[in-house]
Design a protein around this motif. Sequence first.
Motif, mmCIF file in Angstrom:
data_model
loop_
_atom_site.group_PDB
_atom_site.id
_atom_site.type_symbol
_atom_site.label_atom_id
_atom_site.label_comp_id
_atom_site.label_asym_id
_atom_site.label_seq_id
_atom_site.Cartn_x
_atom_site.Cartn_y
_atom_site.Cartn_z
ATOM 1 N N MET A 18 31.990 47.046 32.530
ATOM 2 C CA MET A 18 31.780 46.460 33.239
ATOM 3 C C MET A 18 30.336 46.572 34.500
ATOM 4 S SD MET A 18 33.770 45.105 36.476
ATOM 5 C CE MET A 18 34.979 44.508 35.440
ATOM 6 N N ASP A 19 28.907 46.318 33.485
ATOM 7 C CA ASP A 19 28.235 46.244 34.969
ATOM 8 C C ASP A 19 26.950 45.562 35.810
ATOM 9 O OD1 ASP A 19 27.491 44.615 32.507
ATOM 10 O OD2 ASP A 19 25.084 45.954 31.547
ATOM 11 N N PHE A 20 27.631 44.381 35.878
ATOM 12 C CA PHE A 20 26.622 42.892 36.713
ATOM 13 C C PHE A 20 27.739 42.988 37.425
ATOM 14 C CE2 PHE A 20 29.123 40.791 33.289
ATOM 15 C CZ PHE A 20 29.175 40.381 33.485
ATOM 16 N N ALA A 21 29.098 43.148 37.697
ATOM 17 C CA ALA A 21 29.975 43.164 39.106
ATOM 18 C C ALA A 21 29.809 44.051 40.372
ATOM 19 C CB ALA A 21 31.621 42.797 38.598
ATOM 20 N N SER A 22 28.718 44.625 40.031
ATOM 21 C CA SER A 22 28.535 45.989 40.849
ATOM 22 C C SER A 22 28.355 45.067 42.559
ATOM 23 C CB SER A 22 27.839 47.065 40.714
ATOM 24 O OG SER A 22 26.478 46.325 40.421
ATOM 25 N N TYR A 23 27.355 44.284 42.756
ATOM 26 C CA TYR A 23 26.984 43.552 44.112
ATOM 27 C C TYR A 23 28.250 43.238 44.494
ATOM 28 C CZ TYR A 23 22.957 43.709 41.543
ATOM 29 O OH TYR A 23 21.522 44.311 40.884
ATOM 30 N N GLY A 24 29.386 42.564 43.760
ATOM 31 C CA GLY A 24 30.206 42.132 44.778
ATOM 32 C C GLY A 24 31.261 42.729 45.271
ATOM 33 N N ALA A 25 31.337 43.878 44.145
ATOM 34 C CA ALA A 25 32.185 45.266 44.858
ATOM 35 C C ALA A 25 31.674 45.939 45.862
ATOM 36 C CB ALA A 25 32.328 45.855 43.709
ATOM 37 N N GLU A 26 30.273 45.731 45.809
ATOM 38 C CA GLU A 26 29.274 46.281 47.183
ATOM 39 C C GLU A 26 29.813 46.092 48.023
ATOM 40 O OE1 GLU A 26 25.249 47.928 48.090
ATOM 41 O OE2 GLU A 26 25.557 47.728 46.488
ATOM 42 N N LYS A 77 35.478 45.975 54.201
ATOM 43 C CA LYS A 77 36.261 46.407 54.272
ATOM 44 C C LYS A 77 36.528 48.089 53.674
ATOM 45 C CE LYS A 77 39.743 44.540 54.326
ATOM 46 N NZ LYS A 77 40.238 44.646 55.368
ATOM 47 N N GLY A 78 35.470 48.805 53.078
ATOM 48 C CA GLY A 78 35.784 50.170 52.638
ATOM 49 C C GLY A 78 36.489 50.581 51.116
ATOM 50 N N ARG A 79 36.736 51.356 50.698
ATOM 51 C CA ARG A 79 37.694 52.299 49.849
ATOM 52 C C ARG A 79 39.208 50.845 49.259
ATOM 53 N NH1 ARG A 79 35.688 54.908 45.575
ATOM 54 N NH2 ARG A 79 33.969 56.006 46.907
ATOM 55 N N PRO A 80 38.780 50.714 48.559
ATOM 56 C CA PRO A 80 39.768 49.823 48.278
ATOM 57 C C PRO A 80 41.490 50.754 47.309
ATOM 58 C CG PRO A 80 38.420 49.687 45.644
ATOM 59 C CD PRO A 80 37.895 50.153 47.113
ATOM 60 N N GLN A 81 42.337 50.391 47.667
ATOM 61 C CA GLN A 81 43.366 51.116 47.470
ATOM 62 C C GLN A 81 43.827 51.421 45.957
ATOM 63 O OE1 GLN A 81 46.939 49.558 49.374
ATOM 64 N NE2 GLN A 81 46.985 51.231 51.734
ATOM 65 N N GLU A 102 42.760 45.559 45.670
ATOM 66 C CA GLU A 102 43.506 45.254 47.343
ATOM 67 C C GLU A 102 43.469 46.474 47.546
ATOM 68 O OE1 GLU A 102 48.012 46.558 46.412
ATOM 69 O OE2 GLU A 102 47.423 45.255 44.598
ATOM 70 N N TYR A 103 43.796 45.507 48.847
ATOM 71 C CA TYR A 103 43.808 46.265 50.659
ATOM 72 C C TYR A 103 45.252 46.575 50.992
ATOM 73 C CZ TYR A 103 38.773 46.622 49.779
ATOM 74 O OH TYR A 103 37.528 46.648 49.114
ATOM 75 N N ALA A 104 44.859 47.138 51.701
ATOM 76 C CA ALA A 104 46.643 47.438 52.210
ATOM 77 C C ALA A 104 46.591 45.181 53.376
ATOM 78 C CB ALA A 104 46.895 48.181 53.437
ATOM 79 N N ASP A 105 45.830 45.476 53.660
ATOM 80 C CA ASP A 105 45.584 44.118 54.456
ATOM 81 C C ASP A 105 44.694 42.691 53.921
ATOM 82 O OD1 ASP A 105 43.123 45.210 55.434
ATOM 83 O OD2 ASP A 105 43.304 44.399 56.761
ATOM 84 N N ALA A 106 44.122 43.271 52.426
ATOM 85 C CA ALA A 106 43.667 41.768 52.230
ATOM 86 C C ALA A 106 43.534 42.301 50.449
ATOM 87 C CB ALA A 106 42.540 41.415 52.929
#
Length: 135
Positions: free
Chosen positions: A1-9, A15-19, A45-49
Amino acid sequence: MDFASYGAEWAMWLKGRPQKVFAYNIKLKTSRDYLVDDDSTLLLEYADATAVIQASWNWPRNKGQVEVYGPKGSLLATKDELFSQPADAPDDPKMPYGAPLPLNPAPHETSNPIGLFRRPQSAMTNLLKIHCPLK
């Protein structure tokens, strides 16, 4: 996966690093000889989001936007506009994304990293010398 990185950034910035992370890729344009997938969905996935990131080369138009929803309201950021809507605001068909917020562009000295190194000294360089004198 090379083009969804902007959204992940964006998600990591907010929110920081996801669980947990779930990612799904598919090649939708099977008639083309692409060697990579052309459609991706990520769930962070995050604890609250939960962050949902979608990226594709197959959409009929470029969405180019970020939407954030939380307990206090929502934000919609596009290339040129920012909208805010409180959670308790009534639906308004004239402003479905909420009220526009003013965008004040950063001064050229701070928005252009190369400008920090140009002579004559920029305002940012002078500010750095005042607060962080070099020896």
